[in-house]
Design a protein around this motif. Structure first.
Motif, PDB file in Angstrom:
ATOM      1  N   PHE A 181     -15.000  -0.284  10.670  1.00 20.85           N
ATOM      2  CA  PHE A 181     -14.206  -0.356   9.441  1.00 20.85           C
ATOM      3  C   PHE A 181     -12.744  -0.557   9.797  1.00 20.85           C
ATOM      4  CE2 PHE A 181     -11.589   1.448   6.019  1.00 20.85           C
ATOM      5  CZ  PHE A 181     -12.044   0.673   4.959  1.00 20.85           C
ATOM      6  N   ASP A 182     -12.170  -1.634   9.283  1.00 19.24           N
ATOM      7  CA  ASP A 182     -10.754  -1.934   9.491  1.00 19.24           C
ATOM      8  C   ASP A 182      -9.983  -1.492   8.250  1.00 19.24           C
ATOM      9  OD1 ASP A 182      -8.234  -3.528   9.295  1.00 19.24           O
ATOM     10  OD2 ASP A 182      -8.943  -4.397  11.177  1.00 19.24           O
ATOM     11  N   THR A 183      -9.009  -0.581   8.441  1.00 15.36           N
ATOM     12  CA  THR A 183      -8.282  -0.024   7.298  1.00 15.36           C
ATOM     13  C   THR A 183      -7.413  -1.068   6.593  1.00 15.36           C
ATOM     14  OG1 THR A 183      -6.566   0.755   8.834  1.00 15.36           O
ATOM     15  CG2 THR A 183      -8.271   2.338   8.179  1.00 15.36           C
ATOM     16  N   CYS A 184      -6.795  -1.962   7.362  1.00 10.17           N
ATOM     17  CA  CYS A 184      -5.998  -3.034   6.762  1.00 10.17           C
ATOM     18  C   CYS A 184      -6.888  -3.949   5.928  1.00 10.17           C
ATOM     19  CB  CYS A 184      -5.270  -3.821   7.840  1.00 10.17           C
ATOM     20  SG  CYS A 184      -4.485  -5.354   7.263  1.00 10.17           S
ATOM     21  N   HIS A 185      -7.970  -4.423   6.527  1.00  9.80           N
ATOM     22  CA  HIS A 185      -8.883  -5.319   5.810  1.00  9.80           C
ATOM     23  C   HIS A 185      -9.454  -4.645   4.569  1.00  9.80           C
ATOM     24  CE1 HIS A 185      -9.803  -7.521   9.869  1.00  9.80           C
ATOM     25  NE2 HIS A 185      -8.542  -7.624   9.499  1.00  9.80           N
ATOM     26  N   GLY A 190      -9.429  -4.221  -1.421  1.00 14.51           N
ATOM     27  CA  GLY A 190      -9.545  -3.431  -2.641  1.00 14.51           C
ATOM     28  C   GLY A 190     -10.063  -2.021  -2.487  1.00 14.51           C
ATOM     29  N   TYR A 191     -10.321  -1.580  -1.260  1.00 16.19           N
ATOM     30  CA  TYR A 191     -10.752  -0.190  -1.040  1.00 16.19           C
ATOM     31  C   TYR A 191      -9.503   0.682  -0.900  1.00 16.19           C
ATOM     32  CZ  TYR A 191     -15.438  -2.022  -0.051  1.00 16.19           C
ATOM     33  OH  TYR A 191     -16.664  -2.639  -0.136  1.00 16.19           O
ATOM     34  N   ASP A 192      -9.257   1.531  -1.888  1.00 18.65           N
ATOM     35  CA  ASP A 192      -8.055   2.354  -1.869  1.00 18.65           C
ATOM     36  C   ASP A 192      -8.295   3.614  -1.043  1.00 18.65           C
ATOM     37  OD1 ASP A 192      -5.675   3.583  -2.228  1.00 18.65           O
ATOM     38  OD2 ASP A 192      -5.777   3.714  -4.417  1.00 18.65           O
ATOM     39  N   ILE A 193      -7.993   3.506   0.239  1.00 22.36           N
ATOM     40  CA  ILE A 193      -8.219   4.632   1.148  1.00 22.36           C
ATOM     41  C   ILE A 193      -7.074   5.634   1.109  1.00 22.36           C
ATOM     42  CG2 ILE A 193      -9.710   3.303   2.689  1.00 22.36           C
ATOM     43  CD1 ILE A 193      -7.274   3.081   4.596  1.00 22.36           C
ATOM     44  N   THR A 194      -6.082   5.401   0.240  1.00 25.19           N
ATOM     45  CA  THR A 194      -4.944   6.319   0.153  1.00 25.19           C
ATOM     46  C   THR A 194      -5.226   7.496  -0.774  1.00 25.19           C
ATOM     47  OG1 THR A 194      -3.873   5.184  -1.707  1.00 25.19           O
ATOM     48  CG2 THR A 194      -3.376   4.384   0.523  1.00 25.19           C
ATOM     49  N   THR A 195      -6.340   7.464  -1.496  1.00 23.73           N
ATOM     50  CA  THR A 195      -6.695   8.556  -2.400  1.00 23.73           C
ATOM     51  C   THR A 195      -8.044   9.149  -2.009  1.00 23.73           C
ATOM     52  OG1 THR A 195      -7.922   7.197  -4.015  1.00 23.73           O
ATOM     53  CG2 THR A 195      -5.529   7.338  -4.269  1.00 23.73           C
ATOM     54  N   LYS A 196      -8.225  10.418  -2.310  1.00 19.33           N
ATOM     55  CA  LYS A 196      -9.500  11.085  -2.031  1.00 19.33           C
ATOM     56  C   LYS A 196     -10.636  10.387  -2.758  1.00 19.33           C
ATOM     57  CE  LYS A 196     -11.915  15.513  -2.476  1.00 19.33           C
ATOM     58  NZ  LYS A 196     -11.842  16.907  -2.966  1.00 19.33           N
ATOM     59  N   GLU A 197     -10.399  10.028  -4.018  1.00 18.93           N
ATOM     60  CA  GLU A 197     -11.433   9.371  -4.818  1.00 18.93           C
ATOM     61  C   GLU A 197     -11.791   8.008  -4.239  1.00 18.93           C
ATOM     62  OE1 GLU A 197      -9.359  12.455  -6.855  1.00 18.93           O
ATOM     63  OE2 GLU A 197      -8.551  10.581  -6.008  1.00 18.93           O
ATOM     64  N   GLY A 198     -10.788   7.295  -3.738  1.00 16.71           N
ATOM     65  CA  GLY A 198     -11.027   5.983  -3.152  1.00 16.71           C
ATOM     66  C   GLY A 198     -11.873   6.062  -1.897  1.00 16.71           C
ATOM     67  N   VAL A 199     -11.587   7.030  -1.041  1.00 16.17           N
ATOM     68  CA  VAL A 199     -12.365   7.200   0.192  1.00 16.17           C
ATOM     69  C   VAL A 199     -13.788   7.637  -0.137  1.00 16.17           C
ATOM     70  CG1 VAL A 199     -12.585   8.469   2.359  1.00 16.17           C
ATOM     71  CG2 VAL A 199     -10.346   7.671   1.602  1.00 16.17           C
ATOM     72  N   GLU A 200     -13.932   8.528  -1.088  1.00 15.87           N
ATOM     73  CA  GLU A 200     -15.269   8.980  -1.491  1.00 15.87           C
ATOM     74  C   GLU A 200     -16.095   7.824  -2.042  1.00 15.87           C
ATOM     75  OE1 GLU A 200     -14.324  12.130  -4.180  1.00 15.87           O
ATOM     76  OE2 GLU A 200     -14.311  13.668  -2.601  1.00 15.87           O
ATOM     77  N   LYS A 201     -15.445   6.928  -2.771  1.00 19.54           N
ATOM     78  CA  LYS A 201     -16.129   5.741  -3.295  1.00 19.54           C
ATOM     79  C   LYS A 201     -16.575   4.826  -2.155  1.00 19.54           C
ATOM     80  CE  LYS A 201     -15.487   1.880  -6.521  1.00 19.54           C
ATOM     81  NZ  LYS A 201     -14.532   1.204  -7.453  1.00 19.54           N
ATOM     82  N   ILE A 237       1.817   1.612  12.185  1.00 20.34           N
ATOM     83  CA  ILE A 237       1.411   2.839  11.496  1.00 20.34           C
ATOM     84  C   ILE A 237       2.578   3.448  10.719  1.00 20.34           C
ATOM     85  CG2 ILE A 237       0.515   5.180  11.795  1.00 20.34           C
ATOM     86  CD1 ILE A 237      -1.558   2.971  12.313  1.00 20.34           C
ATOM     87  N   GLY A 238       2.344   3.677   9.417  1.00 25.50           N
ATOM     88  CA  GLY A 238       3.330   4.311   8.563  1.00 25.50           C
ATOM     89  C   GLY A 238       4.356   3.381   7.961  1.00 25.50           C
ATOM     90  N   LYS A 239       4.340   2.092   8.333  1.00 27.50           N
ATOM     91  CA  LYS A 239       5.360   1.158   7.866  1.00 27.50           C
ATOM     92  C   LYS A 239       4.858   0.211   6.781  1.00 27.50           C
ATOM     93  CE  LYS A 239       8.065   1.182  12.145  1.00 27.50           C
ATOM     94  NZ  LYS A 239       8.657   0.358  13.238  1.00 27.50           N
ATOM     95  N   GLY A 240       3.580   0.358   6.389  1.00 27.60           N
ATOM     96  CA  GLY A 240       3.012  -0.560   5.422  1.00 27.60           C
ATOM     97  C   GLY A 240       2.641   0.111   4.112  1.00 27.60           C
ATOM     98  N   PHE A 241       1.804  -0.562   3.339  1.00 29.20           N
ATOM     99  CA  PHE A 241       1.434  -0.082   2.010  1.00 29.20           C
ATOM    100  C   PHE A 241       0.424   1.067   2.047  1.00 29.20           C
ATOM    101  CE2 PHE A 241       3.370  -4.076   0.752  1.00 29.20           C
ATOM    102  CZ  PHE A 241       4.018  -3.724  -0.434  1.00 29.20           C
ATOM    103  N   ILE A 242      -0.263   1.250   3.162  1.00 24.41           N
ATOM    104  CA  ILE A 242      -1.121   2.434   3.294  1.00 24.41           C
ATOM    105  C   ILE A 242      -0.244   3.642   3.590  1.00 24.41           C
ATOM    106  CG2 ILE A 242      -3.035   3.523   4.535  1.00 24.41           C
ATOM    107  CD1 ILE A 242      -4.093   0.703   5.138  1.00 24.41           C
ATOM    108  N   GLY A 243       0.635   3.509   4.565  1.00 23.07           N
ATOM    109  CA  GLY A 243       1.617   4.544   4.859  1.00 23.07           C
ATOM    110  C   GLY A 243       1.037   5.777   5.535  1.00 23.07           C
ATOM    111  N   ARG A 244       1.940   6.658   5.937  1.00 25.20           N
ATOM    112  CA  ARG A 244       1.520   7.890   6.618  1.00 25.20           C
ATOM    113  C   ARG A 244       0.619   8.742   5.737  1.00 25.20           C
ATOM    114  NH1 ARG A 244       4.919  11.042  10.955  1.00 25.20           N
ATOM    115  NH2 ARG A 244       6.076   9.383  11.998  1.00 25.20           N
ATOM    116  N   GLU A 245       1.007   8.915   4.490  1.00 24.84           N
ATOM    117  CA  GLU A 245       0.229   9.777   3.605  1.00 24.84           C
ATOM    118  C   GLU A 245      -1.141   9.180   3.320  1.00 24.84           C
ATOM    119  OE1 GLU A 245       0.803  12.938   2.530  1.00 24.84           O
ATOM    120  OE2 GLU A 245       2.406  12.768   4.021  1.00 24.84           O
ATOM    121  N   GLY A 246      -1.185   7.873   3.190  1.00 26.57           N
ATOM    122  CA  GLY A 246      -2.470   7.210   2.967  1.00 26.57           C
ATOM    123  C   GLY A 246      -3.399   7.357   4.156  1.00 26.57           C
ATOM    124  N   LEU A 247      -2.845   7.196   5.355  1.00 25.46           N
ATOM    125  CA  LEU A 247      -3.656   7.354   6.563  1.00 25.46           C
ATOM    126  C   LEU A 247      -4.032   8.809   6.785  1.00 25.46           C
ATOM    127  CD1 LEU A 247      -1.800   4.802   8.846  1.00 25.46           C
ATOM    128  CD2 LEU A 247      -4.139   4.601   7.970  1.00 25.46           C
TER     129      LEU A 247
END
Length: 288
Positions: A181-185, A190-201, A237-247
């Motif tokens: 699984f590539d987090t950027c890809h 469209g997989y929102d890995i920055t939220t708990k609900e997104g990761v669970e989905k 890491i931490g400089k994009g739209f996922i960010g530290r909190e998202g990761l």
């Protein structure tokens, strides 16, 4: 709370020889790595030299690295979904050579993008992928293929796990198909890995289609693209739209943080060392 040992590394250069990869991986703070098996922009690969391979294994042993956590990444030219006969045939031939190189290096997994149907349709592309995988896995019986998720652009196949399921359900050796699984890809698709609900989905989709047990590696990248942008532009890491909190949110799920985390972020060894240090900081903040 997570209480795990972090398995982390980066995509490493091989221009100085395979034997340099283990030591350079340790120098940047890693304990695993990803490499190309040869120059990724060439159809005719340079094969490993025996002395280099011998020294490589010595270094793996010296630094007590785990071969099962290493990953090879297929070259850029390979497209086993291609409707063009000449490209498809060359792709199959090169993929088999890469599998043989992996076997020579004791690397169990070869990572590959499923490929692009180039506008000829998903069914055609999937059929070509399955045919190619059947050929190479019949000829090289020890190396596993790790299918990597991609973004939805250019006729790509593999931007969701329903597409991955079609491939896995159709190959002769499904037990030898793994997933990366590539987090950027994923975020760009469209997989929102920055939220708990997104990761669970995401976990639910993987579990209900291909099985979470197939997931063996994480390409841990930030992204220059917004959610659903389909741009596929990696960021540090931490400089994009996922960010530290998202990761941090993503790595708080042991299904991901327990796997080898491999960086494909911009830059070379010095930048990767910085990114690895940041990931360790994020991970420690989750554990505490």
């Amino acid at each position: 709370m997570i209480n795990l040992d972090l398995i982390i590394g980066a995509h490493m250069p091989i221009g100085r020889g395979f034997s340099k990869v283990p030591v350079e991986s340790v120098e940047i703070g890693g304990n695993t790595f990803q490499i190309f098996p040869h120059n990724p922009r060439q159809w005719v690969p340079k094969l490993p030299e025996k002395e280099d391979v011998k020294e490589y294994f010595k270094m793996v042993e010296k630094y007590e690295l785990n071969l099962d956590t290493f990953l090879c990444h297929a070259g850029y030219l390979i497209n086993i979904a291609s409707p063009k006969t000449d490209v498809w045939e060359k792709s199959v031939e090169l993929l088999l050579i890469e599998m043989n190189i992996c076997a020579e290096l004791g690397i169990k997994y070869l990572n590959i993008h499923p490929g692009s149907h180039l506008g000829n349709g998903e069914d055609v592309g999937t059929e070509n992928i399955v045919k190619a995988l059947n050929i190479v896995m019949e000829k090289e019986k020890t190396v596993y293929i790790a299918l990597e998720n991609v973004t939805k652009k250019g006729g790509n196949i593999g931007y969701n796990y329903y597409q991955m399921k079609k491939i896995i359900d159709s190959v002769k050796y499904p037990e030898r198909i793994a997933l990366t699984f590539d987090t950027c890809h994923g975020f760009d698709a469209g997989y929102d890995i920055t939220t708990k609900e997104g990761v669970e989905k995401l976990l639910k989709e993987i579990s209900e289609t291909v099985g979470i047990e197939r997931l063996k590696f994480i390409h841990l990248n930030d992204t220059k693209g917004e959610l659903g942008s389909n741009k596929d532009r990696h960021e540090n890491i931490g400089k994009g739209f996922i960010g530290r909190e998202g990761l941090k949110n993503f790595l708080s799920f042991k299904e991901f943080s327990s796997l080898p985390l491999l960086l494909e972020t911009p830059g070379d060894n010095p930048e990767h060392a910085q990114d690895i240090a940041i990931v360790k900081e994020i991970f420690e903040s989750i554990k505490s």
